[in-house]
Design an enzyme around this catalytic site. Structure first.
Site, PDB file in Angstrom:
ATOM      1  N   ARG A 171     -12.675 -44.566 -31.784  1.00  0.00           N
ATOM      2  CA  ARG A 171     -12.580 -45.902 -31.448  1.00  0.00           C
ATOM      3  C   ARG A 171     -11.698 -46.141 -32.394  1.00  0.00           C
ATOM      4  O   ARG A 171     -11.620 -45.478 -33.462  1.00  0.00           O
ATOM      5  CB  ARG A 171     -13.937 -47.207 -32.095  1.00  0.00           C
ATOM      6  CG  ARG A 171     -13.140 -49.000 -31.827  1.00  0.00           C
ATOM      7  CD  ARG A 171     -12.718 -48.366 -30.135  1.00  0.00           C
ATOM      8  NE  ARG A 171     -12.814 -49.680 -29.666  1.00  0.00           N
ATOM      9  CZ  ARG A 171     -12.454 -50.474 -28.681  1.00  0.00           C
ATOM     10  NH1 ARG A 171     -11.342 -50.139 -28.119  1.00  0.00           N
ATOM     11  NH2 ARG A 171     -12.364 -52.145 -29.129  1.00  0.00           N
ATOM     12  N   THR A 191      -9.272 -49.749 -19.025  1.00  0.00           N
ATOM     13  CA  THR A 191     -10.303 -48.332 -19.723  1.00  0.00           C
ATOM     14  C   THR A 191     -10.882 -47.947 -18.406  1.00  0.00           C
ATOM     15  O   THR A 191     -10.556 -48.212 -17.148  1.00  0.00           O
ATOM     16  CB  THR A 191     -11.633 -49.341 -20.118  1.00  0.00           C
ATOM     17  OG1 THR A 191     -11.635 -50.303 -21.064  1.00  0.00           O
ATOM     18  CG2 THR A 191     -12.693 -48.227 -20.673  1.00  0.00           C
ATOM     19  N   THR A 195      -9.428 -45.905 -23.487  1.00  0.00           N
ATOM     20  CA  THR A 195      -9.206 -47.365 -23.129  1.00  0.00           C
ATOM     21  C   THR A 195      -7.943 -47.370 -24.235  1.00  0.00           C
ATOM     22  O   THR A 195      -7.871 -46.861 -25.646  1.00  0.00           O
ATOM     23  CB  THR A 195     -10.101 -49.076 -23.453  1.00  0.00           C
ATOM     24  OG1 THR A 195      -9.590 -49.737 -22.760  1.00  0.00           O
ATOM     25  CG2 THR A 195     -10.307 -48.905 -25.036  1.00  0.00           C
ATOM     26  N   ASN A 228      -6.663 -50.567 -23.934  1.00  0.00           N
ATOM     27  CA  ASN A 228      -7.307 -52.037 -23.857  1.00  0.00           C
ATOM     28  C   ASN A 228      -7.405 -52.787 -21.845  1.00  0.00           C
ATOM     29  O   ASN A 228      -7.849 -53.357 -21.060  1.00  0.00           O
ATOM     30  CB  ASN A 228      -7.502 -52.857 -25.098  1.00  0.00           C
ATOM     31  CG  ASN A 228      -8.606 -54.148 -24.751  1.00  0.00           C
ATOM     32  OD1 ASN A 228      -9.559 -54.221 -24.772  1.00  0.00           O
ATOM     33  ND2 ASN A 228      -7.489 -55.772 -25.592  1.00  0.00           N
ATOM     34  N   ASP A 251      -9.848 -57.161 -29.329  1.00  0.00           N
ATOM     35  CA  ASP A 251     -11.081 -56.626 -29.531  1.00  0.00           C
ATOM     36  C   ASP A 251     -11.759 -57.129 -30.722  1.00  0.00           C
ATOM     37  O   ASP A 251     -13.208 -57.644 -30.971  1.00  0.00           O
ATOM     38  CB  ASP A 251     -11.427 -55.332 -28.981  1.00  0.00           C
ATOM     39  CG  ASP A 251     -11.746 -55.233 -27.268  1.00  0.00           C
ATOM     40  OD1 ASP A 251     -11.455 -56.148 -26.470  1.00  0.00           O
ATOM     41  OD2 ASP A 251     -12.232 -54.004 -27.057  1.00  0.00           O
ATOM     42  N   SER A 273     -16.474 -53.101 -29.030  1.00  0.00           N
ATOM     43  CA  SER A 273     -16.367 -53.088 -27.820  1.00  0.00           C
ATOM     44  C   SER A 273     -17.354 -52.898 -26.913  1.00  0.00           C
ATOM     45  O   SER A 273     -18.662 -52.873 -27.112  1.00  0.00           O
ATOM     46  CB  SER A 273     -15.454 -51.279 -27.309  1.00  0.00           C
ATOM     47  OG  SER A 273     -15.921 -50.435 -26.602  1.00  0.00           O
ATOM     48  N   SER A 274     -16.943 -52.715 -25.907  1.00  0.00           N
ATOM     49  CA  SER A 274     -17.768 -53.131 -24.474  1.00  0.00           C
ATOM     50  C   SER A 274     -18.337 -51.725 -23.664  1.00  0.00           C
ATOM     51  O   SER A 274     -19.253 -51.151 -23.164  1.00  0.00           O
ATOM     52  CB  SER A 274     -17.560 -53.896 -23.699  1.00  0.00           C
ATOM     53  OG  SER A 274     -17.891 -55.093 -24.001  1.00  0.00           O
ATOM     54  N   GLY A 332     -14.044 -51.839 -17.568  1.00  0.00           N
ATOM     55  CA  GLY A 332     -13.913 -53.158 -17.042  1.00  0.00           C
ATOM     56  C   GLY A 332     -13.817 -54.271 -17.924  1.00  0.00           C
ATOM     57  O   GLY A 332     -14.473 -55.147 -17.496  1.00  0.00           O
ATOM     58  N   GLY A 333     -14.132 -53.810 -19.323  1.00  0.00           N
ATOM     59  CA  GLY A 333     -13.758 -55.143 -20.018  1.00  0.00           C
ATOM     60  C   GLY A 333     -15.138 -55.033 -20.508  1.00  0.00           C
ATOM     61  O   GLY A 333     -16.314 -53.901 -20.334  1.00  0.00           O
TER      62      GLY A 333
END
Length: 569
Positions: A104, A380, A398, A400, A422, A451-452, A472-473
């Site tokens: 990340r 993403t 991603t 973002n 984020d 993060s998701s 998709g967020g």
């Protein structure tokens, strides 16, 4: 209560329903779903899928293929595939062990909690577009680290296909031309971006037009030759820092040289006969999915019926509570003391559901985070790979937003991320995905943003049965959850599970989102009577899934909501 799944159909849902009625041999020719005895690759883009297949066929393992796919996506899916962003990788090895790699992005050394405040006011655009929106990229370090530890091929071998795609070019797909053309105005604001991603004669891109990225090929060649130093030091690093200085960003040579991806232990959560191995924090998906499954444990989901009003109501109420906890407790575990054991405790999650009622909806304004002592200090892409030996890799990566910060590094040919959005840029203010976040995710120098992204590998009796993940967020979390439940509870075939209509709730805003035209009027009415605020959306995430049956046959499913492709041998 009667539920109609395909009451009125937009084009992609009509296409899915038609596809599911086709004979198996015709389905196999389309590319959405295929089965293979040996290796299998499912990605969001056909050239990247083919690169992964070739690496497996020439003797590489799943990790080799994953690294090759990641670099290929940086060329052929510039809106999301990247070397200027970051992500997560979950690996399950043939010996039964699992490990996760966190690559990340990190906040630059000069970042601080007030960096998006101007004249006392939060300015959302600053964290979403332009160089100030970019965190320190982690993708290249992560790929090199994964390959060095678990790969069998050299970096030069796995990156060569991406170099060729960049140097020689490839024909643009309809979806790629549409996306590039739709973003012409904002991409044209930045000199490097305009040079690489807009046409010199100012006309629009056309489907099948040849797309060459010569500077990106040179950047990839430097990585192939020098490893991580080919990106975080030397000429590429100079170009990144120059772009930062020209555009008002913060990333420095010191930031780049100091970046390091981290090996972490996956969150392991049981459900029925399965065990899920999910990317841990700073991925919020692991805790959220584990909490939701824990809350669902006492209920007979199959008896409730797939996408019945009762099923949707129950699942929505668990989502609401899990996302409320996400907002308060979760952040970078290197900076925040996350009460992970407590959040995953069955007694705690049972207590969270004490306020649940079959007869009425919970109010998000009154559903706060759980009572745990706690010291507070869209675009993403996901791919799934399994090799002949049984190694499995799930990667979500991603920039973002679509094309990240919209800033391409002049001279290097790649986009930088806008991942700083984020973070909790301002408490109580939603980010670009509408998420309300807390102090645990506040901006701090060298910190990783929450993060998701939720790459996951599912085992049964110590054997890999599913490789899951989505784009998709925040809908990544619920799309991954839906796909797992569709296969584990409702025993859907892989493609049907991937294609089935989805819904999403993230606590705030207090809205139940559902893919348009997938709920019958009576189901909508039942949910509204309970108090749900409904809103239809075009799609809820894009998932790329692998399922392995008891005989070892590997079934891949690409999401028909996108342009993904399944391949293998």
């Amino acid at each position: 209560m009667k539920t109609t799944y395909f009451y009125r159909c937009p084009f992609w849902i009509f296409t899915i329903s038609l596809f599911l009625s086709l004979p198996l041999e015709i389905k196999a020719q389309i590319g959405w779903t295929k089965s293979y005895e040996n290796g299998i690759v499912v990605t969001a883009e056909k050239h990247a899928s083919e690169v992964g297949r070739r690496i497996l066929k020439q003797g590489g393992n799943a990790i080799d293929a994953a690294v090759a796919v990641q670099f290929a996506l940086a060329v052929t899916l510039p809106r999301a595939g990247n070397i200027g962003g970051g992500g997560f990788m979950v690996i399950h090895l043939e010996d039964g062990s699992s490990i996760a790699l966190d690559f990340r992005e990190k906040a630059p050394l000069k970042a601080d909690k007030d960096m998006y405040i101007r004249d006392g006011q939060y300015v959302p655009k600053l964290s979403r577009e332009g160089a100030l929106a970019s965190g320190v990229p982690g993708t290249v370090d992560g790929m090199v680290k994964a390959l060095n530890k678990y790969g069998t091929l050299s970096l030069k071998e796995v990156i060569e296909p991406a170099i060729k795609l960049a140097r020689n070019g490839y024909p643009l797909s309809y979806k790629q031309t549409e996306t590039l053309n739709n973003y012409r105005k904002v991409l044209g604001k930045y000199e490097g971006t305009s040079r690489y991603f807009l046409k010199a004669d100012s006309t629009k891109w056309k489907e099948n037009e040849h797309f060459v990225q010569a500077d990106l090929a040179k950047t990839l060649e430097r990585i192939a030759k020098n490893g991580r130093a080919g990106f975080y030091e030397g000429h590429t690093a100079d170009l990144i820092v120059k772009e930062m200085e020209n555009q008002g960003g913060l990333i420095s040579h010191k930031d780049l040289k100091a970046y390091e991806s981290i090996w972490r232990t996956p969150v392991r959560t049981p459900f029925r006969d399965f065990n899920l191995h999910i990317m841990p924090p700073p991925s919020s998906g692991s805790i959220a999915i584990a909490q939701i499954l824990n809350m669902l444990n006492p209920y007979n989901l199959k008896k409730l019926g797939f996408n019945s009003a009762k099923y949707i109501h129950l699942l929505t109420e668990t989502m609401r509570r899990a996302f409320a906890d996400r907002a308060h407790f979760l952040g970078d575990p290197d900076f925040v003391n996350i009460p992970q054991d407590k959040l995953l405790d069955s007694a705690y999650n049972k207590k969270r559901m004490k306020s649940f009622s079959w007869d009425t909806v919970s109010n998000s304004d009154k559903i706060d985070h759980g009572d745990i002592p706690f010291p507070e200090s869209k675009e993403t892409t996901h791919f799934s790979i399994v090799d002949e030996q049984g190694n499995a890799v799930a990667v979500t990566t991603t920039l973002n937003g679509n094309f990240g910060s919209k800033v391409a590094v002049d001279g290097a040919g790649f986009f930088l991320n806008n991942e700083m959005d984020d973070f909790t840029a301002e408490p109580s203010e939603p980010n670009m995905f509408g998420l309300i976040q807390g102090k645990a995710n506040a901006i701090k120098s060298q910190k990783r943003m929450l993060s998701s992204m939720s790459p996951a590998i599912v085992t049964k009796n110590d054997s890999v049965r599913m490789v899951l993940g989505a784009a998709g967020g925040p809908r990544i979390i619920t799309a991954t959850l839906h796909n797992f439940l569709n296969m584990a509870v409702f025993e859907m075939p892989t493609q049907k599970a991937n294609s089935a209509p989805r819904f999403h709730h993230q606590w705030m805003p207090d809205t139940l989102y559902y893919e348009e035209y997938t709920l019958s009027p009576d189901t909508q009415h039942s949910l509204e009577e309970l108090g749900h605020k409904l809103k239809s959306i075009e799609s809820s995430g894009q998932a790329h899934t692998i399922y392995i049956d008891e005989t070892g046959i590997k079934y891949g499913a690409a999401d028909p909501r996108g342009n993904g492709i399944v391949t293998g041998y």
